[in-house]
Design a protein around this motif. Structure first.
Motif, PDB file in Angstrom:
ATOM      1  N   ARG A   1      35.956 -32.606  28.477  1.00 16.21           N
ATOM      2  CA  ARG A   1      36.170 -31.610  29.520  1.00 16.21           C
ATOM      3  C   ARG A   1      34.919 -30.743  29.632  1.00 16.21           C
ATOM      4  O   ARG A   1      34.212 -30.504  28.643  1.00 16.21           O
ATOM      5  CB  ARG A   1      37.362 -30.704  29.189  1.00 16.21           C
TER       6      ARG A   1
ATOM      7  N   ARG B   1      29.548 -31.516  27.893  1.00 16.08           N
ATOM      8  CA  ARG B   1      30.987 -31.734  27.811  1.00 16.08           C
ATOM      9  C   ARG B   1      31.501 -31.247  26.460  1.00 16.08           C
ATOM     10  O   ARG B   1      30.806 -31.336  25.443  1.00 16.08           O
ATOM     11  CB  ARG B   1      31.347 -33.216  27.979  1.00 16.08           C
ATOM     12  N   CYS B   2      32.720 -30.724  26.457  1.00 14.22           N
ATOM     13  CA  CYS B   2      33.444 -30.396  25.238  1.00 14.22           C
ATOM     14  C   CYS B   2      34.336 -31.580  24.870  1.00 14.22           C
ATOM     15  O   CYS B   2      34.690 -32.407  25.732  1.00 14.22           O
ATOM     16  CB  CYS B   2      34.289 -29.140  25.436  1.00 14.22           C
TER      17      CYS B   2
ATOM     18  N   THR C   1      30.954 -23.307  16.039  1.00 15.41           N
ATOM     19  CA  THR C   1      30.426 -24.425  16.825  1.00 15.41           C
ATOM     20  C   THR C   1      30.000 -25.617  15.965  1.00 15.41           C
ATOM     21  O   THR C   1      29.353 -26.522  16.452  1.00 15.41           O
ATOM     22  CB  THR C   1      29.217 -23.960  17.652  1.00 15.41           C
TER      23      THR C   1
ATOM     24  N   ALA D   1      35.130 -23.570  25.179  1.00 12.46           N
ATOM     25  CA  ALA D   1      35.851 -24.810  25.436  1.00 12.46           C
ATOM     26  C   ALA D   1      37.265 -24.535  25.936  1.00 12.46           C
ATOM     27  O   ALA D   1      37.876 -23.513  25.581  1.00 12.46           O
ATOM     28  CB  ALA D   1      35.908 -25.647  24.156  1.00 12.46           C
TER      29      ALA D   1
ATOM     30  N   PRO E   1      29.075 -22.539  24.676  1.00 17.21           N
ATOM     31  CA  PRO E   1      30.130 -22.962  25.598  1.00 17.21           C
ATOM     32  C   PRO E   1      31.506 -22.487  25.125  1.00 17.21           C
ATOM     33  O   PRO E   1      31.800 -22.516  23.921  1.00 17.21           O
ATOM     34  CB  PRO E   1      30.043 -24.494  25.556  1.00 17.21           C
TER      35      PRO E   1
ATOM     36  N   ALA F   1      33.442 -27.116  21.450  1.00 14.18           N
ATOM     37  CA  ALA F   1      32.044 -27.303  21.841  1.00 14.18           C
ATOM     38  C   ALA F   1      31.256 -27.760  20.624  1.00 14.18           C
ATOM     39  O   ALA F   1      31.434 -27.252  19.520  1.00 14.18           O
ATOM     40  CB  ALA F   1      31.474 -26.005  22.392  1.00 14.18           C
TER      41      ALA F   1
ATOM     42  N   ARG G   1      37.804 -33.287  22.802  1.00 13.25           N
ATOM     43  CA  ARG G   1      39.164 -33.034  22.319  1.00 13.25           C
ATOM     44  C   ARG G   1      39.181 -32.892  20.793  1.00 13.25           C
ATOM     45  O   ARG G   1      38.492 -33.627  20.089  1.00 13.25           O
ATOM     46  CB  ARG G   1      40.087 -34.163  22.762  1.00 13.25           C
ATOM     47  N   GLU G   2      39.989 -32.000  20.280  1.00 12.94           N
ATOM     48  CA  GLU G   2      39.938 -31.614  18.871  1.00 12.94           C
ATOM     49  C   GLU G   2      40.194 -32.774  17.910  1.00 12.94           C
ATOM     50  O   GLU G   2      39.623 -32.810  16.812  1.00 12.94           O
ATOM     51  CB  GLU G   2      40.960 -30.502  18.594  1.00 12.94           C
TER      52      GLU G   2
ATOM     53  N   ARG H   1      28.286 -25.286  34.406  1.00  9.24           N
ATOM     54  CA  ARG H   1      29.339 -25.856  33.557  1.00  9.24           C
ATOM     55  C   ARG H   1      29.143 -27.349  33.336  1.00  9.24           C
ATOM     56  O   ARG H   1      29.592 -27.917  32.340  1.00  9.24           O
ATOM     57  CB  ARG H   1      30.714 -25.589  34.172  1.00  9.24           C
TER      58      ARG H   1
ATOM     59  N   PRO I   1      33.085 -27.129  29.887  1.00  9.02           N
ATOM     60  CA  PRO I   1      33.477 -25.823  29.350  1.00  9.02           C
ATOM     61  C   PRO I   1      34.051 -24.932  30.446  1.00  9.02           C
ATOM     62  O   PRO I   1      33.722 -25.076  31.624  1.00  9.02           O
ATOM     63  CB  PRO I   1      32.163 -25.271  28.790  1.00  9.02           C
TER      64      PRO I   1
ATOM     65  N   TYR J   1      40.140 -28.246  22.974  1.00  6.83           N
ATOM     66  CA  TYR J   1      38.816 -28.873  22.950  1.00  6.83           C
ATOM     67  C   TYR J   1      37.858 -27.981  22.161  1.00  6.83           C
ATOM     68  O   TYR J   1      38.126 -26.793  21.945  1.00  6.83           O
ATOM     69  CB  TYR J   1      38.287 -29.094  24.370  1.00  6.83           C
TER      70      TYR J   1
END
Length: 412
Positions: A82, A133-134, A197, A109, A107, A115, A136-137, A129, A84, A113
């Protein structure tokens, strides 16, 4: 190269960068240049940056440094990446000592998500933006800051700032953790204890198990099994004959092959009317003591996680083999060969044959050439009981040089 795949995330690499800013003229005590990874190559469309790169000198890093870039498996409706939601200012520098104003941004997130790195703004304007991209955890793992890249001491900036590399934690069996090559930072000169981060990418080391490997409890010698193979991405292997960029281009995957061979090492005939107790000495452990050479030459450790000494162009990682593939998760047995006493109860009017397995390990490049020494490991003993009328199967007989008898005892 084919991208690495983890769940719905694709991971590739770029060696091309665009210079954003350096600190020449600021009188900072250290040098720094900020670069942005490029994904303009045809094979990197559509891949995205995870953050910018900070290097502690003014040299051109194109074709010398490598960083990870990412994409979705599902291009249209993927959820791995995604943009930020916004950016938070971490540091800026402008004034009479600076040729061009510079700022560094964190960023922010979306929920769920994270960064993976900071970005550099040319001037004091907030970056678009779409810059990165960020992720997913569940596709990353929390990591720690490692080495200092740069701080702005002496630069004349109104706020303090330091930039740091990221080091992944120890990998679990069958896993490789990869720092993407971006940087983390904070408005201070000391290393933050819990940086928000610092993350590393998760990847799986692909293991292909031979369907011909013996699974039954009672087996006999025969042809060598088809190899069971671990596929190791290039960044987990040090190669004395190839630079990291050459590895990426010529051997993006290495194969660590294990081939099992079985041999007769002892037999006993009991032609009496009562059971009989016999004792054999069986070898267990590494033959040749070459695992230390493999570690030195390639960085690979058989029974623990490994990470190469990181030159500028190599990514920080942690990797570990599966314990079953490597004959255990402890160092016992590797680096030495011991003897195990095997005590066998032979029933009346029965014969017993003892067979041993030798596993041979070979590390191969994409073109099939070998990297590092070959390893040999003697493992389990298998017993075959049979009637006197049944002839013992043909097979190679294993000859073992005498060694001191160890403390281990196997009873069957």
């Amino acid at each position: 190269m084919e991208p690495l795949k983890y769940k719905d995330l694709l991971i590739s690499f770029t060696t091309e960068f665009t210079q954003l800013w350096n600190d020449k003229g600021t009188r900072a005590r250290q040098a720094v240049t900020f670069w942005r990874p490029s994904t303009s190559a045809d094979n990197l469309t559509p891949f995205y940056s995870l953050g910018d790169v900070a290097v502690g000198d003014y040299q051109n890093i194109n074709q010398h440094k490598i960083v990870a870039v990412v994409s979705e498996v599902e291009k249209a409706n993927g959820t791995a990446l995604r943009m930020p939601d916004d950016f938070e200012l971490v540091w800026k520098h402008s004034g009479p000592r600076v040729r061009t104003a510079c700022s560094v941004w964190r960023p922010i997130a979306p929920n769920g998500y994270v960064a993976m790195g900071l970005v550099c703004g040319v001037g004091n304007d907030k970056p678009p933006r779409s810059t990165l991209r960020c992720i997913r955890e569940d596709l990353v793992v929390a990591s720690q800051l490692d080495a200092l890249i740069w701080n702005d001491k002496g630069s004349g900036a109104h706020t303090s700032f330091s930039a740091w590399t990221v080091a992944p934690p120890q990998a679990s069996p069958g896993e490789a953790l990869l720092a993407p090559g971006t940087f983390a930072g904070a408005p201070a000169y000391s290393k933050p204890a819990t940086p928000l981060t610092a993350y590393a990418l998760r990847t799986v080391l692909a293991l292909h198990v031979s369907p011909l490997a013996p699974q039954q409890a009672d087996w006999r010698p025969g042809p060598a099994s088809a190899p069971s193979t671990y596929e190791l991405p290039w960044f987990t292997v040090k190669d004395a004959e190839l630079s990291p960029v050459e590895q990426l281009q010529r051997s993006p995957l290495y194969r660590l092959e294990r081939t099992d061979r079985h041999a007769l090492f002892a037999s006993e005939r009991n032609e009496t009317d009562s059971s009989k107790l016999v004792s054999w000495n069986s070898p267990r452990g590494e033959s040749g003591e070459h695992s230390s050479q493999l570690k030195t030459v390639t960085g690979i450790e058989m029974v623990s996680s490994w990470a190469a000494s990181i030159p500028m162009s190599l990514l920080s990682f942690s990797a570990r083999l599966d314990g079953e593939f490597a004959h255990g998760l402890s160092a016992r047995g590797w680096g030495n060969l011991t003897m195990v006493e095997v005590i066998v109860h032979v029933p009346a009017h029965q014969y017993v044959d003892g067979y041993i397995t030798r596993s041979d390990y070979t590390l191969l490049r994409k073109d099939g050439s070998q990297s590092g020494p070959e390893l040999g490991y003697y493992s389990e003993v298998k017993l075959h009981f049979h009637e006197p009328a049944e002839r013992a199967p043909a097979g190679s007989t294993l000859e073992i040089a005498p060694h001191d008898v160890g403390d281990n005892t196997l009873v069957s």
